[in-house]
Design a protein around this motif. Structure first.
Motif, PDB file in Angstrom:
ATOM      1  N   LYS A 197      -0.278  12.484   8.151  1.00 33.19           N
ATOM      2  CA  LYS A 197      -0.996  12.076   6.948  1.00 33.19           C
ATOM      3  C   LYS A 197      -2.314  11.470   7.387  1.00 33.19           C
ATOM      4  O   LYS A 197      -2.495  11.159   8.553  1.00 33.19           O
ATOM      5  CB  LYS A 197      -0.189  11.088   6.105  1.00 33.19           C
ATOM      6  N   ASP A 212      -3.336   5.358   7.579  1.00 37.56           N
ATOM      7  CA  ASP A 212      -2.351   4.552   6.859  1.00 37.56           C
ATOM      8  C   ASP A 212      -2.987   3.644   5.813  1.00 37.56           C
ATOM      9  O   ASP A 212      -2.368   3.343   4.794  1.00 37.56           O
ATOM     10  CB  ASP A 212      -1.581   3.672   7.855  1.00 37.56           C
ATOM     11  N   MET A 251       1.888   0.940   6.480  1.00 38.54           N
ATOM     12  CA  MET A 251       1.722   1.157   7.910  1.00 38.54           C
ATOM     13  C   MET A 251       2.863   2.018   8.446  1.00 38.54           C
ATOM     14  O   MET A 251       4.020   1.757   8.184  1.00 38.54           O
ATOM     15  CB  MET A 251       1.698  -0.185   8.660  1.00 38.54           C
ATOM     16  N   MET A 252       2.525   3.029   9.196  1.00 40.36           N
ATOM     17  CA  MET A 252       3.496   3.927   9.826  1.00 40.36           C
ATOM     18  C   MET A 252       4.587   4.369   8.841  1.00 40.36           C
ATOM     19  O   MET A 252       5.766   4.089   9.037  1.00 40.36           O
ATOM     20  CB  MET A 252       4.126   3.247  11.045  1.00 40.36           C
ATOM     21  N   PRO A 253       4.206   5.022   7.768  1.00 39.25           N
ATOM     22  CA  PRO A 253       5.188   5.397   6.738  1.00 39.25           C
ATOM     23  C   PRO A 253       6.299   6.301   7.277  1.00 39.25           C
ATOM     24  O   PRO A 253       7.382   6.361   6.703  1.00 39.25           O
ATOM     25  CB  PRO A 253       4.341   6.112   5.684  1.00 39.25           C
ATOM     26  N   GLU A 254       6.014   6.999   8.385  1.00 34.93           N
ATOM     27  CA  GLU A 254       7.035   7.892   8.937  1.00 34.93           C
ATOM     28  C   GLU A 254       8.321   7.137   9.275  1.00 34.93           C
ATOM     29  O   GLU A 254       9.403   7.707   9.251  1.00 34.93           O
ATOM     30  CB  GLU A 254       6.503   8.637  10.170  1.00 34.93           C
ATOM     31  N   ARG A 282       4.704  11.540  14.726  1.00 33.01           N
ATOM     32  CA  ARG A 282       3.620  11.349  13.757  1.00 33.01           C
ATOM     33  C   ARG A 282       2.300  11.767  14.414  1.00 33.01           C
ATOM     34  O   ARG A 282       2.058  11.409  15.571  1.00 33.01           O
ATOM     35  CB  ARG A 282       3.559   9.882  13.330  1.00 33.01           C
ATOM     36  N   HIS A 325      -1.973  11.798  13.989  1.00 32.74           N
ATOM     37  CA  HIS A 325      -3.117  11.169  13.322  1.00 32.74           C
ATOM     38  C   HIS A 325      -4.401  11.896  13.726  1.00 32.74           C
ATOM     39  O   HIS A 325      -4.807  11.804  14.876  1.00 32.74           O
ATOM     40  CB  HIS A 325      -3.315   9.725  13.790  1.00 32.74           C
ATOM     41  N   GLU A 340      -0.236  13.251   1.164  1.00 32.84           N
ATOM     42  CA  GLU A 340      -1.066  12.121   0.757  1.00 32.84           C
ATOM     43  C   GLU A 340      -0.691  11.780  -0.673  1.00 32.84           C
ATOM     44  O   GLU A 340      -0.375  12.669  -1.466  1.00 32.84           O
ATOM     45  CB  GLU A 340      -2.559  12.463   0.814  1.00 32.84           C
ATOM     46  N   SER A 374      -3.460   5.139  -3.605  1.00 29.17           N
ATOM     47  CA  SER A 374      -4.379   4.973  -2.492  1.00 29.17           C
ATOM     48  C   SER A 374      -5.780   4.687  -3.002  1.00 29.17           C
ATOM     49  O   SER A 374      -6.091   4.921  -4.162  1.00 29.17           O
ATOM     50  CB  SER A 374      -4.337   6.270  -1.687  1.00 29.17           C
TER      51      SER A 374
END
Lengths: 388, 150
Positions: free
Chosen positions: A53, A56, A62-65, A81, A83, A114, A119
């Motif tokens: 994604k 963050d 933070m670190m949604p995974e 993950r 980035h 997303e 957001s």
């Protein structure tokens, strides 16, 4: 590309929209379930999950995974993950394909998303820099000067961006998953829309979307099995990634070296010497209309300065000889982190013959392209109906 | 020698976020506003509080919302001697994992013993003290307190 051939056997996406009425977990889950269903697989069949994604701080999670492992059936499995800003959907798919090409895993689920309704990407991309006056707001403010520079250099007439916007938005009407379905859009309605970041008008700008995309990638045996079952896979013929710093002396932000090198690399892997002739359909990352002619040049589909002429001549229309963004592209759906993977997935859908009303008949070779950051991250893949 | 003058510039970044909670956390928040607590039944029959959308073992979608009690047993705790801004209480308290009646896994919340650490014990029973005004937030439970404290 490694030793093992890689096949795309399952593709899923959500209906991209202003709001996906559910959690982030529910969003990624929806795309992943559709990809698994398309691949005729269950969670138990998957060896590893690769998720991407955009930054963050867009959603502020933070670190949604870490919390998405349950939703993606990744408990007890490797989960990675990726980035790379706006190109992340593309580079996430490349990491997934690398795990198979390297012989590490046989079946990998890759997902990108997303949720722009939760957001503030506009303001997240407008971070003030200490000791400097604030010069831009959002991505459009950043890229508008690049477009101005392109228009100045190439002497492109003002209406080229409008032509791209009308094309992509009308293409989107053929794609049930696209966010915007503007059946009434016309040249004049785009021209008369509000000027946001000169020369970018409102209707030449991507929307803010909630959305996710997922793919199931397999080794050669998995691709063969799908083909034998009457579900043709898309075969990966090449993948490439390049990056460069946001700023350095002499950097060409209009036609970045990283993009040129990335394209040359992926064409070399796929054995393509004349991309304009050998590639049947292109899904490129065009968040602002003018990036179509700019990337046509950066990707080597024409000489520098001539991209706008292809647009004007209708070459990139669905009935042109190089259709670009038949899905409606980023201009019609922009769940940022997923947007790159959507380009890769739409390219695969074209060579699998599953693009529905926006299918290009007989498409055999397709390019998926993503860029991100300040035009500094590039991810591309070439997929084909035939094995490499 | 004079102290060098340091160049300092403020750099405040602030923007709001919103959340779509989804079916399970949404049910949990709604129940808190109404003054009760819910969990969900996992694939193996355990009751998980707060409820989760997907089973932690099988990944299947979980849909069965069940009410649990607003009292339970402290499974573990940690004493906060000097509360900070943003903590749920302004006097010494415990953060505790509390297994609510009817639940199989504990939930994190605060326990108020009037500032007395000697009143905290693993295995003690505690009960929710509800906030006077509830809005669908974890802070609708002001804290937990020893059962029978008032």
């Amino acid at each position: 590309m490694g030793a093992e051939r890689v096949a795309v056997v399952g593709i899923g996406q959500t209906k991209h929209d202003t709001i996906f009425d559910g959690s982030i977990a529910g969003l990624v889950r929806t795309a992943a379930e559709r990809a698994l269903a398309d691949a005729r697989m269950t969670w138990a069949d998957i060896d590893a999950v690769v998720i991407g994604k955009a930054p963050d701080f867009f959603e502020g999670v933070m670190m949604p995974e870490l919390y998405l492992a349950d939703a993606l059936g990744a408990v007890g499995k490797p989960m990675f993950r990726v980035h790379t800003a706006g190109s992340v959907g593309g580079s996430t798919a490349i990491v997934a394909q690398d795990l198979i090409a390297a012989g590490i895993h046989k079946k990998v689920l890759t997902v990108a998303f997303e949720k722009q309704s939760e957001s503030e990407a506009m303001w997240a991309l407008s971070l003030p820099i200490p000791f400097q006056p604030p010069m831009h707001a959002g991505a459009g403010g950043y890229f508008a000067p690049h477009i101005r520079a392109y228009m100045h250099r190439s002497k492109a007439p003002d209406h080229v961006g409008i032509l791209v916007a009308v094309k992509d938005r009308l293409n989107a009407c053929k794609n049930p998953y696209a966010h915007l379905h503007e059946h009434d859009i016309t040249f004049d309605s785009v021209k008369d829309s509000m000027m946001l970041w000169d020369p970018i008008r409102f209707s030449e700008t991507c929307p803010s979307s909630d959305g996710a995309c997922a793919m199931v990638l397999t080794d050669e045996a998995g691709g063969d099995a799908a083909a034998a079952d009457g579900r043709p896979p898309a075969w990966v013929h090449g993948t490439a990634f390049r990056s460069e710093p946001t700023m350095f002396a002499g950097r060409d932000q209009v036609n970045p070296q990283g993009g040129q090198d990335c394209a040359a690399d992926v064409y070399r892997q796929a054995g393509i010497s004349d991309p304009r002739r050998e590639i049947d359909v292109v899904e490129m990352y065009v968040p602002f209309s003018w990036f179509e002619p700019m990337w046509l040049e950066n990707l080597g589909f024409c000489a520098e300065g001539e991209g706008w002429q292809l647009v004007e001549a209708g070459v990139t229309q669905m009935d042109g000889d190089l259709p670009v963004n038949c899905s409606g592209g980023v201009l019609s759906s922009n769940p940022i982190g997923a947007s790159g993977m959507l380009r890769f997935a739409e390219a695969a859908m074209q060579v699998r013959g599953q693009a529905g009303e926006h299918q290009i008949d007989g498409a055999r070779t397709a390019l998926g392209h993503a860029y991100g950051g300040g035009s500094q991250f590039f991810a591309m893949w070439i997929v084909g109906a035939a094995k490499p | 020698m004079a102290e060098p003058e340091l160049l300092v510039a403020p750099n405040v970044i602030e923007y709001p976020f919103s959340r779509t909670t989804g079916p399970m956390i949404g049910a949990f928040m709604t129940a808190l506003r109404e003054g009760f607590i819910v969990g969900c039944t996992a694939a193996d029959g355990r009751v998980i509080v707060p409820p989760v959308e997907y089973d932690p073992d099988t990944a299947e979608a979980l849909t069965e919302v069940v009410e649990v009690g607003d009292a339970g047993v402290v499974a573990s705790w940690s004493w906060v001697r000097e509360p900070l801004d943003g903590h749920p209480l302004d006097r010494p308290f415990a953060f505790a994992l509390i297994t609510l009646d009817g639940a199989d896994v504990p939930m994190l919340h605060a326990v108020d013993t009037g500032g007395d650490v000697a009143a905290m014990a693993t295995g003690m029973r505690v009960r929710a003290r509800w906030a006077d005004e509830r809005e669908g937030s974890i802070l609708d439970i002001a804290c937990f307190e020893p059962e029978g404290a008032r």
